[in-house]
Design an enzyme around this catalytic site. Structure first.
Site, PDB file in Angstrom:
ATOM      1  CE1 TYR A  51      -1.638  10.688  15.813  1.00  0.00           C
ATOM      2  CE2 TYR A  51      -0.579  12.799  15.458  1.00  0.00           C
ATOM      3  CZ  TYR A  51      -1.703  12.062  15.763  1.00  0.00           C
ATOM      4  OH  TYR A  51      -2.892  12.716  15.991  1.00  0.00           O
ATOM      5  CE  LYS A  76      -2.948  14.992  19.438  1.00  0.00           C
ATOM      6  NZ  LYS A  76      -2.149  14.696  18.241  1.00  0.00           N
TER       7      LYS A  76
HETATM    8  P1  NDP Z   1      -6.848  16.756   7.525  1.00  0.00           P
HETATM    9  O1  NDP Z   1      -8.291  17.099   7.664  1.00  0.00           O
HETATM   10  O2  NDP Z   1      -5.824  17.751   7.938  1.00  0.00           O
HETATM   11  O3  NDP Z   1      -6.622  16.319   6.007  1.00  0.00           O
HETATM   12  C1  NDP Z   1      -5.400  15.829   5.543  1.00  0.00           C
HETATM   13  C2  NDP Z   1      -5.623  15.307   4.124  1.00  0.00           C
HETATM   14  O4  NDP Z   1      -6.049  16.371   3.276  1.00  0.00           O
HETATM   15  C3  NDP Z   1      -4.377  14.720   3.510  1.00  0.00           C
HETATM   16  O5  NDP Z   1      -4.799  13.637   2.670  1.00  0.00           O
HETATM   17  C4  NDP Z   1      -3.832  15.848   2.641  1.00  0.00           C
HETATM   18  O6  NDP Z   1      -3.143  15.333   1.531  1.00  0.00           O
HETATM   19  C5  NDP Z   1      -5.109  16.551   2.216  1.00  0.00           C
HETATM   20  N1  NDP Z   1      -4.927  18.003   2.070  1.00  0.00           N
HETATM   21  C6  NDP Z   1      -4.306  18.832   2.935  1.00  0.00           C
HETATM   22  N2  NDP Z   1      -4.327  20.101   2.473  1.00  0.00           N
HETATM   23  C7  NDP Z   1      -4.972  20.066   1.297  1.00  0.00           C
HETATM   24  C8  NDP Z   1      -5.286  21.058   0.342  1.00  0.00           C
HETATM   25  N3  NDP Z   1      -4.944  22.323   0.515  1.00  0.00           N
HETATM   26  N4  NDP Z   1      -5.980  20.675  -0.776  1.00  0.00           N
HETATM   27  C9  NDP Z   1      -6.328  19.389  -0.972  1.00  0.00           C
HETATM   28  N5  NDP Z   1      -6.055  18.395  -0.093  1.00  0.00           N
HETATM   29  C10 NDP Z   1      -5.377  18.740   1.029  1.00  0.00           C
HETATM   30  O7  NDP Z   1      -6.653  15.340   8.262  1.00  0.00           O
HETATM   31  P2  NDP Z   1      -5.836  14.743   9.483  1.00  0.00           P
HETATM   32  O8  NDP Z   1      -6.591  13.543   9.899  1.00  0.00           O
HETATM   33  O9  NDP Z   1      -4.404  14.584   9.164  1.00  0.00           O
HETATM   34  O10 NDP Z   1      -5.974  15.825  10.656  1.00  0.00           O
HETATM   35  C11 NDP Z   1      -5.044  16.873  10.882  1.00  0.00           C
HETATM   36  C12 NDP Z   1      -4.262  16.628  12.150  1.00  0.00           C
HETATM   37  O11 NDP Z   1      -5.133  16.484  13.274  1.00  0.00           O
HETATM   38  C13 NDP Z   1      -3.473  15.311  12.164  1.00  0.00           C
HETATM   39  O12 NDP Z   1      -2.337  15.339  11.329  1.00  0.00           O
HETATM   40  C14 NDP Z   1      -3.187  15.161  13.631  1.00  0.00           C
HETATM   41  O13 NDP Z   1      -2.119  16.018  14.000  1.00  0.00           O
HETATM   42  C15 NDP Z   1      -4.513  15.614  14.235  1.00  0.00           C
HETATM   43  N6  NDP Z   1      -5.413  14.476  14.518  1.00  0.00           N
HETATM   44  C16 NDP Z   1      -5.712  14.200  15.832  1.00  0.00           C
HETATM   45  C17 NDP Z   1      -6.540  13.163  16.172  1.00  0.00           C
HETATM   46  C18 NDP Z   1      -6.864  12.925  17.604  1.00  0.00           C
HETATM   47  O14 NDP Z   1      -7.463  11.895  17.915  1.00  0.00           O
HETATM   48  N7  NDP Z   1      -6.513  13.808  18.510  1.00  0.00           N
HETATM   49  C19 NDP Z   1      -7.129  12.275  15.154  1.00  0.00           C
HETATM   50  C20 NDP Z   1      -6.791  12.652  13.791  1.00  0.00           C
HETATM   51  C21 NDP Z   1      -5.976  13.726  13.502  1.00  0.00           C
HETATM   52  P3  NDP Z   1      -1.523  15.337   1.350  1.00  0.00           P
HETATM   53  O15 NDP Z   1      -0.888  15.129   2.705  1.00  0.00           O
HETATM   54  O16 NDP Z   1      -1.301  14.204   0.406  1.00  0.00           O
HETATM   55  O17 NDP Z   1      -1.168  16.689   0.744  1.00  0.00           O
END
Ligand code: NDP
Length: 279
Positions: A51, A76
């Site tokens: 990241y 990670k």
């Molecule tokens: P999420 O499912 O957490 O969704 C994030 C998105 O949803 C962003 O666009 C955010 O917008 C929006 N959002 C968040 N809260 C709200 C809300 N209350 N209402 C409306 N929209 C909302 O996606 P991620 O892919 O970021 O997954 C979470 C975490 O999982 C990652 O940050 C990472 O730490 C981990 N991860 C791990 C992976 C792996 O391979 N191990 C792969 C992918 C993720 P905004 O930020 O603009 O508010």
């Protein structure tokens, strides 16, 4: 005192059930986002070498007055650093960027099966665990065949498998495998990156409880027993996603959410991602 549920990992380490993810948050924005999350009450932060924001996470931790033993930090091992010696070196680099003496949880990010280095990487993680440099070790995006291989090779069962999991991809079989082996299930992209929040069923359940669709989805994870790490850079959403502990979904809500399964991923397929050339 922050209201927070926890899970106890298979080596006795206690981990907050709700954490804060920083995937796709730029290095410039990460310090402010993590500081906001800590103010809102989150104590667990999920980052990764890939990241490119570990140093910014470390800065937010250093600037906060929260005692180190109340924080839980995960990072990670990236695919191109897989291998025994490589993993040890990558761990040192991550710890230095985070500015920490000890990590709480270190995960192998992807099995990258065609590289065939994840067993060697796992052996390195078991060494870091036995040296006390990390409190718990686990994996991410592993399937049962990958989990079985690392367990057979070392006798050390991963504490956590962090996998894509949300109402469209509920991972029932993998979750059952985890329960059988004492592995905690951690959900990544728990909101399907926001894609499912417009679903009318979630709006209906949210209205019933006077909550938002995101809170309904995150509460569903909590009630399933998943560790959950939503990401947001929006202060109001950071707070909203933390306000999960004063309401509960009922059996009918849970049944209806179970019906949202489609098998659709928002992220890559663990069978091929991380193999040489991808990326
Ligand atoms: P999420 O499912 O957490 O969704 C994030 C998105 O949803 C962003 O666009 C955010 O917008 C929006 N959002 C968040 N809260 C709200 C809300 N209350 N209402 C409306 N929209 C909302 O996606 P991620 O892919 O970021 O997954 C979470 C975490 O999982 C990652 O940050 C990472 O730490 C981990 N991860 C791990 C992976 C792996 O391979 N191990 C792969 C992918 C993720 P905004 O930020 O603009 O508010």
């Amino acid at each position: 005192m922050v209201h927070m549920l926890t899970v106890t990992l298979n080596n006795g380490v206690v981990m907050p059930q709700l954490g804060f993810g920083v995937f796709q948050v730029s290095n410039e924005d990460t310090t402010a986002a993590v500081a906001e999350a800590l103010r809102a009450g989150y104590r667990s932060i999920d980052t990764a070498a890939a990241y490119f924001n570990e140093a910014a996470v470390g800065q937010a931790l250093a600037e906060s007055d929260i005692p180190r033993d109340e924080l839980f930090v995960t990072t990670k091992l990236w695919n191109t650093d897989q291998g025994y010696d490589e993993a040890l070196r990558a761990f040192d680099a991550s710890l230095e960027k985070l500015g920490l003496d000890q990590l709480d949880l270190y995960l192998i990010h992807w099995p990258a099966p065609a590289r065939d280095r994840y067993v060697d990487s796992w052996k390195a993680l078991t060494r870091l665990l036995s040296e006390g440099r990390v409190r718990a070790i686990g994996v991410s995006n592993f399937w049962p065949e990958h989990l079985e291989r690392v367990i057979d090779a070392t006798g050390v069962v991963p504490a956590v498998n962090q996998i894509e999991l949300h109402p469209r991809l509920q991972q029932e079989e993998l979750r059952a495998f985890h329960v059988k082996h004492g592995i905690a299930t951690e959900a990544w992209s728990p909101l399907a990156q926001g894609e499912l929040l417009g679903d009318p069923l979630l709006a209906e359940i949210a209205a019933k409880h006077g909550r938002t669709p995101a809170q309904v989805v995150l509460r569903w994870h909590v009630q399933l027993g998943n560790v959950v790490i939503p990401k947001s850079v929006t202060p109001s959403r950071i707070a909203e996603n933390f306000a999960l502990f004063d309401f509960a979904l009922d059996a009918e809500d849970l049944d209806r959410i179970a019906g949202l399964e489609t098998g659709e991923r928002v992220g890559p397929d663990p069978a091929s991602f991380g193999n040489p050339g991808n990326p």
